[in-house]
Design a protein around this motif. Structure first.
Motif, short mmCIF file in Angstrom:
data_model
loop_
_atom_site.label_atom_id
_atom_site.label_comp_id
_atom_site.label_asym_id
_atom_site.label_seq_id
_atom_site.Cartn_x
_atom_site.Cartn_y
_atom_site.Cartn_z
N ASP A 60 10.03 24.25 108.17
CA ASP A 60 11.03 23.50 107.39
C ASP A 60 10.38 22.46 106.48
OD1 ASP A 60 14.29 22.91 107.56
OD2 ASP A 60 13.10 21.16 106.98
N ALA A 61 10.85 22.42 105.23
CA ALA A 61 10.24 21.56 104.21
C ALA A 61 10.37 20.07 104.52
CB ALA A 61 10.86 21.86 102.86
N ARG A 62 11.34 19.72 105.34
CA ARG A 62 11.59 18.29 105.61
C ARG A 62 10.69 17.73 106.70
NH1 ARG A 62 17.81 19.74 106.23
NH2 ARG A 62 16.73 21.36 107.43
N ILE A 63 9.90 18.58 107.33
CA ILE A 63 8.98 18.14 108.38
C ILE A 63 7.59 17.98 107.78
CG2 ILE A 63 7.99 18.67 110.64
CD1 ILE A 63 10.41 20.56 111.09
N VAL A 64 7.06 16.79 107.79
CA VAL A 64 5.68 16.54 107.37
C VAL A 64 4.93 16.05 108.61
CG1 VAL A 64 4.17 15.21 105.85
CG2 VAL A 64 6.38 16.03 104.99
N VAL A 70 -4.41 18.89 105.78
CA VAL A 70 -3.14 18.16 105.80
C VAL A 70 -2.39 18.58 104.53
CG1 VAL A 70 -2.02 15.90 105.81
CG2 VAL A 70 -4.11 16.26 107.14
N PRO A 71 -1.55 19.62 104.63
CA PRO A 71 -0.96 20.20 103.42
C PRO A 71 -0.22 19.21 102.53
CG PRO A 71 -0.62 21.66 105.29
CD PRO A 71 -1.20 20.38 105.83
N ALA A 72 0.46 18.23 103.12
CA ALA A 72 1.20 17.26 102.30
C ALA A 72 0.26 16.52 101.36
CB ALA A 72 1.96 16.29 103.19
N ARG A 73 -0.96 16.26 101.84
CA ARG A 73 -1.94 15.56 100.99
C ARG A 73 -2.68 16.54 100.08
NH1 ARG A 73 -3.97 12.45 106.30
NH2 ARG A 73 -1.99 11.44 106.73
N VAL A 74 -3.03 17.69 100.60
CA VAL A 74 -3.79 18.68 99.80
C VAL A 74 -2.99 19.11 98.57
CG1 VAL A 74 -4.69 21.05 99.81
CG2 VAL A 74 -5.07 19.55 101.79
N PHE A 75 -1.66 19.31 98.75
CA PHE A 75 -0.82 19.85 97.67
C PHE A 75 0.10 18.79 97.06
CE2 PHE A 75 -1.79 23.41 100.49
CZ PHE A 75 -2.21 24.37 99.59
N GLY A 76 0.11 17.57 97.59
CA GLY A 76 0.99 16.54 97.06
C GLY A 76 2.45 16.79 97.34
#
Lengths: 165, 165
Positions: A38-42, B42-48
């Protein structure tokens, strides 16, 4: 700009600020987190993770039966001793059954996917309990592994522990 | 303090700063990222990525054959039209073959796992190409889906595009 180009631009910024060198391969905190795509989970923010801390396994629903290959590699080759199972409120997996997605696939793609169990579920908390139990009783998961179940609330950012019954 | 307690404390801080309310279920940027469970990614950081942007599917190796169920749900039920396949340098999947992990499991757990293909691979860039090709030719992945392959360098934080041959 395409999302692919946007990702390349964001990565340029990330790489320019990289100071870590190459961290070790095994997770520093000896834990594997299993959660939904789910996109909302970081997960890095939800659990407070730095690069190198934890394996993160994600699939539709955060389902354990779909994660055995990865968990066995995590434990047997890379030394993790804890599993966190975190499923979440408002999950898409609560909204359909196999027959529904099989029909969508037949309509949209002209393909037969009736051999695939898409692993949807009707009850969130019970599903967390079931997946924790599935792991506790799996012949490839050692009894020494610590396993914790959570529901992540996508409206509040909060992890709520699910006690086993 | 156990890693489980540390995660609960970190989540308390995250939830207290939550201001988003409940974001929509479908990913805002219509993309699914498939990558490895490796702790250094850490995908959130790797891809923004912000919360709500993208599906993130992760398994040992970031392998496509292990992600079809999730990708079909992402596309057919939640409208994503792009897949990013990002595998990485120094991947554990480059270090063993099925016979090796089957032997480890037999030794450590007394169990027979010879029915499981653990999906290790000997060549990183070729494997990205193979997994992109696998998706392009899969009957459950529409031809209209955009697919991009990358190698993430765990020593530099950089995504390197892999061109198809």
């Amino acid at each position: 700009m395409s999302v692919n180009s946007e990702f390349q631009a964001a990565n340029q910024v990330y790489a320019e600020s990289w100071t870590k060198g190459q961290l070790p391969l095994p997770p520093a905190r000896n834990v594997a987190i299993l959660t939904c795509m789910d996109a909302r989970i970081v997960p890095a923010r939800v659990f407070g993770l730095k690069e190198g801390d934890a394996h993160v396994i994600r699939n539709a629903g955060g389902r354990a039966p779909d994660a055995i290959r990865s968990l066995v590699i995590s434990q047997q080759l890379l030394g993790t001793d804890t599993i966190i199972v975190a499923q979440h409120t408002d999950c898409g997996m609560l909204t359909f059954e196999n027959k529904d997605i099989h029909a969508v696939i037949h309509k949209n793609l002209g393909a037969d996917a009736t051999h695939i169990d898409f692993l949807s579920f009707p009850n969130l908390e019970q599903n967390v309990r079931d997946d924790v139990s599935f792991l506790r009783n799996h012949p490839l998961i050692p009894k020494s592994i610590n396993i914790y179940g959570y529901v992540f609330d996508v409206a509040t950012g909060r992890l709520n522990a699910i006690n086993e019954e």
